[in-house]
Every structure is written in C-alpha cells, then in structure tokens.
Write a protein that holds these residues in place. Structure first.
Motif, short mmCIF file in Angstrom:
data_model
loop_
_atom_site.label_atom_id
_atom_site.label_comp_id
_atom_site.label_asym_id
_atom_site.label_seq_id
_atom_site.Cartn_x
_atom_site.Cartn_y
_atom_site.Cartn_z
N VAL A 71 0.87 -1.18 0.00
CA VAL A 71 0.00 0.00 0.00
C VAL A 71 0.90 1.22 0.00
O VAL A 71 1.86 1.30 0.77
CB VAL A 71 -0.93 0.03 1.24
N LEU A 72 0.59 2.17 -0.88
CA LEU A 72 1.36 3.41 -0.98
C LEU A 72 0.47 4.61 -0.74
O LEU A 72 -0.60 4.74 -1.35
CB LEU A 72 2.02 3.51 -2.36
N THR A 73 0.92 5.49 0.12
CA THR A 73 0.28 6.78 0.39
C THR A 73 1.35 7.68 0.98
O THR A 73 2.37 7.19 1.49
CB THR A 73 -0.94 6.64 1.33
N THR A 74 1.14 8.98 0.91
CA THR A 74 2.10 9.93 1.48
C THR A 74 1.46 10.57 2.70
O THR A 74 0.54 11.38 2.58
CB THR A 74 2.49 11.01 0.44
N HIS A 75 1.94 10.17 3.86
CA HIS A 75 1.33 10.64 5.11
C HIS A 75 1.42 12.15 5.27
O HIS A 75 0.45 12.79 5.70
CB HIS A 75 1.94 9.91 6.30
N SER A 76 2.55 12.74 4.87
CA SER A 76 2.70 14.19 5.02
C SER A 76 1.76 14.97 4.10
O SER A 76 1.39 16.10 4.40
CB SER A 76 4.15 14.61 4.77
N ALA A 77 1.35 14.36 2.99
CA ALA A 77 0.41 15.01 2.06
C ALA A 77 -1.03 14.61 2.36
O ALA A 77 -1.95 15.10 1.73
CB ALA A 77 0.75 14.64 0.62
N LYS A 78 -1.19 13.69 3.31
CA LYS A 78 -2.52 13.18 3.67
C LYS A 78 -3.24 12.52 2.49
O LYS A 78 -4.43 12.68 2.31
CB LYS A 78 -3.38 14.26 4.30
N GLY A 79 -2.45 11.81 1.66
CA GLY A 79 -3.04 11.11 0.53
C GLY A 79 -2.02 10.76 -0.53
O GLY A 79 -0.81 10.86 -0.32
N LEU A 80 -2.52 10.39 -1.67
CA LEU A 80 -1.70 9.95 -2.79
C LEU A 80 -0.93 11.12 -3.40
O LEU A 80 -1.51 12.17 -3.69
CB LEU A 80 -2.60 9.31 -3.85
#
Length: 96
Positions: A71-80
């Motif tokens: 699973v890939l997401t960018t936590h600092s961007a709060k999303g993909l």
C-alpha cells in the motif's frame, strides 16, 4: 512539501500504473505480488526496501508466505502523491 494528487494529474498518474488499484476508504493505492515461495517474496521485499530507501519514501506492506501486499500513500500530504506513483513505477520496473 509534497502535495496530494488530484484531478487530471491524479487520473493520468494512475492510468500509467499496471495492476495498482485505489484502496477503498483511503487515499492510497495497492497491489498484491505473488511469488513461488517465501524466499522469492522476501527477495522482492529486499529489492523494494533498497529502492524505497533511495527515494526516502517507504511502503506499507504485509507478507504472508509467498504473497506481499503493498500500500502506498504519502502521510505528510494526507493522501496519494507523485512519490507514491514514482515508487509504484519503480517497484514494477526494478523489483517486481
């Protein structure tokens, strides 16, 4: 700061990925990789770990015997973000 993908940029980025799908209820993408056995799955995870470390962007994943779910997401961007798309492409191109 990395920004969350939206609109046309998001659609275009996702269209360029093979086999990745959006995660229900999360702003993330996922893909399941299946191998002949545990050694092959673990070797895949090692290759991905090296790629992720170079990119300084790390996956969420689980491993059960011959299967690795990523699973890939960018936590600092709060999303993909573009980082997720770049990591997905790198995984497919150099580790999968």
């Amino acid at each position: 700061m990395v920004e969350k993908l939206s609109g046309e940029a998001r659609s275009a980025a996702l269209a360029g990925l093979d086999g990745w799908s959006e995660v229900t209820g999360r702003d993330a993408i996922q893909k399941r990789f299946t191998f002949a056995g545990f050694p092959e799955a673990f070797a895949f995870m090692t290759r991905v770990a090296l790629i992720a470390e170079r990119m300084d962007h790390h996956p969420e994943w689980t491993n059960v015997w011959n299967r690795v779910d990523v699973v890939l997401t960018t936590h600092s961007a709060k999303g993909l973000s573009r980082l997720d798309v770049e990591l997905a492409a790198a995984i497919d191109g150099g580790a999968g």
